[in-house]
Design a protein around this motif. Structure first.
Motif, PDB file in Angstrom:
ATOM      1  N   ASP A   9      -1.359  -0.776   9.708  1.00  0.00           N
ATOM      2  CA  ASP A   9      -2.724  -1.020   8.719  1.00  0.00           C
ATOM      3  C   ASP A   9      -2.879  -2.240   8.518  1.00  0.00           C
ATOM      4  N   THR A  19      -4.788  -4.458   7.051  1.00  0.00           N
ATOM      5  CA  THR A  19      -5.199  -4.976   5.865  1.00  0.00           C
ATOM      6  C   THR A  19      -4.051  -4.751   4.703  1.00  0.00           C
ATOM      7  N   SER A  20      -3.339  -3.592   4.676  1.00  0.00           N
ATOM      8  CA  SER A  20      -2.423  -3.573   3.684  1.00  0.00           C
ATOM      9  C   SER A  20      -0.937  -3.987   4.035  1.00  0.00           C
TER      10      SER A  20
END
Length: 108
Positions: free
Chosen positions: A25, A27-28
């Protein structure tokens, strides 16, 4: 037909391989990886430990994420042989099952 002379053994499997599924992921920063490893049966010719290693198919799982405290630091946890199937990694070696691990990685 084997290209090796009769009675010759490399003490290594003829067929082995792995397949990997990974997800990250952006974003995280969390990443997940599932790996399947396969090793065919093979004969070991050693003066100390002659014998046969049986075929095995094992799953490994790992998860990593940013540590959050410092930039470029990641924390990872994982398991090799996820389902804990007992197997001999080599002739003369003790049986091995699941291995859990953790690691901290710093990129610089």
């Amino acid at each position: 037909r084997s290209p090796m002379p009769e009675g010759f053994s490399l003490s290594a499997p003829r067929h082995r391989g792995y397949a990997v599924f990974s997800f990250a992921d952006g974003t995280s920063g969390i990443a997940l990886e599932l790996r399947y490893r396969y090793r065919d049966t093979f004969r070991v010719r050693s003066k100390v430990y002659p014998g046969t290693i049986t075929a095995s198919g094992l799953f490994d799982l790992s998860l990593s994420a940013p540590a959050g405290l410092l930039p470029d630091v990641r924390f990872s946890v994982g398991a090799s042989n996820l389902f804990g199937r007992l197997q001999h990694p080599y002739v003369g070696a003790a049986q091995a099952g699941r291995v859990l691990f953790w690691r901290i990685t710093v990129a610089f």
